[in-house]
Write a protein that holds these residues in place. Structure first.
Motif, PDB file in Angstrom:
ATOM      1  N   ILE A 143      -5.710   3.841  -4.305  1.00 48.84           N
ATOM      2  CA  ILE A 143      -5.040   2.546  -4.150  1.00 48.84           C
ATOM      3  C   ILE A 143      -6.059   1.480  -4.561  1.00 48.84           C
ATOM      4  N   LYS A 202       2.147   1.789  -3.499  1.00 49.90           N
ATOM      5  CA  LYS A 202       1.107   2.332  -4.387  1.00 49.90           C
ATOM      6  C   LYS A 202       0.891   3.816  -4.102  1.00 49.90           C
ATOM      7  N   SER A 203       0.879   4.161  -2.804  1.00 44.59           N
ATOM      8  CA  SER A 203       0.608   5.558  -2.467  1.00 44.59           C
ATOM      9  C   SER A 203       1.776   6.459  -2.863  1.00 44.59           C
ATOM     10  N   LEU A 204       2.936   5.865  -3.149  1.00 51.19           N
ATOM     11  CA  LEU A 204       4.078   6.658  -3.623  1.00 51.19           C
ATOM     12  C   LEU A 204       4.112   6.716  -5.157  1.00 51.19           C
ATOM     13  N   GLY A 205       3.063   6.184  -5.763  1.00 50.62           N
ATOM     14  CA  GLY A 205       2.941   6.279  -7.214  1.00 50.62           C
ATOM     15  C   GLY A 205       3.549   5.123  -7.983  1.00 50.62           C
ATOM     16  N   VAL A 206       3.786   3.982  -7.292  1.00 48.95           N
ATOM     17  CA  VAL A 206       4.397   2.829  -7.966  1.00 48.95           C
ATOM     18  C   VAL A 206       3.299   1.883  -8.456  1.00 48.95           C
ATOM     19  N   ASN A 238      -7.409   7.853  -2.323  1.00 53.92           N
ATOM     20  CA  ASN A 238      -6.146   8.071  -3.066  1.00 53.92           C
ATOM     21  C   ASN A 238      -5.927   7.037  -4.171  1.00 53.92           C
ATOM     22  N   GLU A 295       0.829  -1.212   0.000  1.00 54.75           N
ATOM     23  CA  GLU A 295       0.000   0.000   0.000  1.00 54.75           C
ATOM     24  C   GLU A 295       0.860   1.257   0.000  1.00 54.75           C
ATOM     25  N   ALA A 348       0.317  11.069  -6.104  1.00 63.35           N
ATOM     26  CA  ALA A 348       1.225  10.978  -4.955  1.00 63.35           C
ATOM     27  C   ALA A 348       1.861  12.333  -4.615  1.00 63.35           C
ATOM     28  N   SER A 384      -0.671   7.982 -11.241  1.00 65.23           N
ATOM     29  CA  SER A 384      -0.442   7.706  -9.824  1.00 65.23           C
ATOM     30  C   SER A 384       0.682   8.580  -9.245  1.00 65.23           C
ATOM     31  N   LYS A 385       1.632   8.956 -10.080  1.00 68.12           N
ATOM     32  CA  LYS A 385       2.724   9.822  -9.624  1.00 68.12           C
ATOM     33  C   LYS A 385       2.195  11.204  -9.251  1.00 68.12           C
TER      34      LYS A 385
END
Lengths: 353, 251
Positions: free
Chosen positions: B51, A249-253, B49, A246, B75, B71-72
């Motif tokens: 996810i 994912k929240s870091l944009g991966v 967000n 998680e 973030a 997603s970037k």
């Protein structure tokens, strides 16, 4: 433990990273020294002067033959296999979220073993020299089949991961199931094989760095360079993955894509190595853990330093394997397994006590 | 208004979880999401967000539709502190917090990334741990490190899933105070899932109670009353005041 109270936090951090680069530099120097040592020792000892003369093309024919045809390809094979196995181990441990993951966890080696055994029994390509030494008469066919076998294992696992959205933990278990299936298939073939075929099958599984010549070394090095470049490109993604699904994912991966491609590239890299060399155990499992203890788990440094550590360990192992019962040469796979198991137990005790 | 949750609906294959969830959050506001286990609180955070991808509805930050951002970019606007916090045990605290710059990093961390990380470590009083490995930290310290990582993302909105979970009383207070301070001083909105009603009452500006897949009640501390607690949690309780702060006392 280090306490920092002054304002130069980032400077101290940069210094810490410079230490890691320094360790990398030291490993590289050691690697060069051991490569020279490995060139000189063996059944036929060569002096540094002879090695130098040979490398610049002014030497006797026997030194030329030994260095260019036997020792150099062998050393390069050790370096390439060491780098490949170690780095794919580090990546597998990250993408499969399992410290016990290694290049062989998802059934690659067993798939290759099955493929090789199938080629030997289908085409009857095994034989014995007058001295009793077993050889494989058509190594290319066996290599191709071994590669196809390992690709079957990889494909099944990756398809399960992609289509059925298997969690990394489930992938490891599926790998165990695939390994078991391939072992059963190999044992069945061994049961029906004649003496020579059986011997050739067993002989094939011993990881041996003496098998590849320059063309094979060239192919292995190209695949290795491309794979390592990809892994280095992905290093921040792997750092994020280590913080949990998680968080990553929240870091944009894109975690699914990163895992899947990481496994695919690592698997192909290992498949190539296993197909040409046979099974060399423990390097892929142990090196990344050794490096984590040495310099930490940041993949920006873990990948290159694991590569150097893997190359160094395999080169030393192979050099020892060449001289330990000289003039006979021990397959390095036997030695890495012998040395690897106690080292791994030691690491486990150190890490989990 | 900075965040607008617009009609989110989410269901797992065998279970509906969220239905038409709508609310908005102002700049610097701390919002607590309350409800029983399984009410969909954590799912709501993950849908916000992205996810988890909600089947219907979307979220706007500053008029940007998150559905249309990669997603970037998301973030860079929104950071998330998960319920089960974990770090790479063999990474230093500095490296772990630096990872929050991941959405901005092209090839490698720049001087600016290092500087922001250093500043946040100092702000959170974590500098003495900066070069220690994560496995040397206590639960409370790790929680702070993960919050620091979220702040390094320079988000507009901070999502926290049970930030006081697994912490002792002192650390619970410390972490909650920290969230309150950050939201006010850095002007970051915070949405958190929380079980402890008293902690929520003390540190939040706004409350959202979830029940039966929907928002049961939404508003300021007035909505945390005996009747709503009975309806949502099925327990008897009354609300008193201590030093002007409302406290929930179980009957």
């Amino acid at each position: 433990m280090k306490n920092i109270t002054d304002k130069n936090l980032t400077e101290q951090y940069i210094k810490l990273n410079q230490k890691k680069v320094l360790i990398g530099g030291l490993l590289l120097i050691l690697l060069c020294l051991f490569s020279l040592l490995s060139l000189s020792i063996g059944g036929y000892k060569l002096t540094l002067a002879e090695i130098y003369q040979t490398l610049i093309g002014r030497s006797s024919s026997s030194a030329d033959l030994i260095i260019w045809n036997i020792r150099l390809p062998r050393i390069f094979a050790a370096l390439i296999a060491g780098i490949s196995l170690s780095v794919s181990g580090a990546v597998m441990q990250c993408t499969l979220r399992n410290p016990l993951a290694s290049p062989y966890t998802i059934g690659i080696s067993h798939g290759a073993m099955f493929g090789a055994a199938l080629a030997i029994i289908l085409f009857g390509i095994g034989g014995a020299e007058s001295t009793g030494k077993i050889f494989i008469s058509s190594p290319y066919l066996v290599t191709v089949f071994a590669f196809l076998g390992s690709l079957i294992a990889v494909s099944v696992i990756l398809l399960l991961a992609k289509i059925k959205s298997f969690a990394p933990e489930a992938i490891v278990l599926a790998g165990v199931a695939m390994s078991s299936l391939f072992t059963a298939g190999t044992m069945l073939m061994q049961y029906f094989a004649n003496d020579l075929q059986l011997a050739a099958m067993v002989y094939w599984t011993f990881g041996d760095l003496g098998r590849p010549n320059w063309p094979e070394v060239g192919l292995m090095s190209i695949v290795m360079l491309l794979s390592i470049a990809y892994f280095i490109y992905q290093r921040w993604e792997y750092n994020a993955l280590e913080s949990g699904e998680e968080s990553a994912k929240s870091l944009g991966v894109n975690t699914e894509k990163t895992r899947l491609l990481g496994m695919l590239v690592a698997s192909i890299l290992v498949s190539i190595n296993v197909s040409f060399l046979g099974i060399i155990g423990f390097v892929g499992l142990i090196c990344p853990h050794l490096v984590r203890i040495l310099i930490g788990g940041d993949y920006r440094y873990l990948i290159p330093i694991s590569a150097l550590m893997g190359a160094l360990l395999l080169l030393i192992s192979d050099t020892v394997a060449r001289i330990i019962i000289s003039p006979l040469v021990l397959p390095v796979g036997i030695l890495t397994s012998f040395m690897g198991a106690p080292i791994f137990l030691y690491l486990l005790i150190k890490r989990y006590r | 208004m900075i965040l607008n949750v617009d009609g989110i609906e989410f269901s797992y294959p065998s279970k509906n979880v969220l239905k038409n969830i709508k609310f908005s959050v102002n700049r610097g506001e701390v919002v607590s999401i309350l409800g029983i286990n399984g009410a969909g609180k954590s799912t709501l955070l993950k849908c916000i967000n992205r996810i988890l991808k909600p089947q219907k509805g979307t979220v706007f930050i500053d008029e940007f539709d998150l559905k249309k951002l990669n997603s970037k970019k998301i973030a860079q606007k929104m950071a998330y502190v998960p319920q089960n916090i974990a770090g790479n045990n063999f990474m230093t605290v500095f490296d772990t917090v630096l990872l929050g710059r991941k959405p901005y990093i092209e090839w490698d961390a720049t001087e600016k990334d290092l500087e922001i990380t250093g500043n946040i470590l100092k702000l959170m009083q974590l500098e003495k741990y900066a070069l220690r490995n994560v496995f040397e930290l206590s639960g409370g310290e790790l929680q702070k490190v993960i919050i620091a990582r979220a702040l390094v993302q320079e988000p507009r909105v901070l999502l926290l899933d049970e930030p006081a979970n697994n912490l002792d009383l002192k650390n619970q207070l410390e972490v909650m105070k920290l969230i309150g301070n950050i939201s006010k001083t850095q002007n970051i909105s915070a949405i958190m899932v929380i079980h402890d009603l008293n902690l929520a009452l003390r540190f939040s500006d706004k409350f959202i109670m979830l029940k039966d897949e929907k928002i049961f009640s939404e508003g300021d501390s007035e909505i945390i009353n005996s009747q709503n607690i009975k309806e949502v949690f099925n327990v008897k309780a009354y609300v008193d005041k201590y030093n002007d702060i409302p406290i929930v006392v179980l009957a």
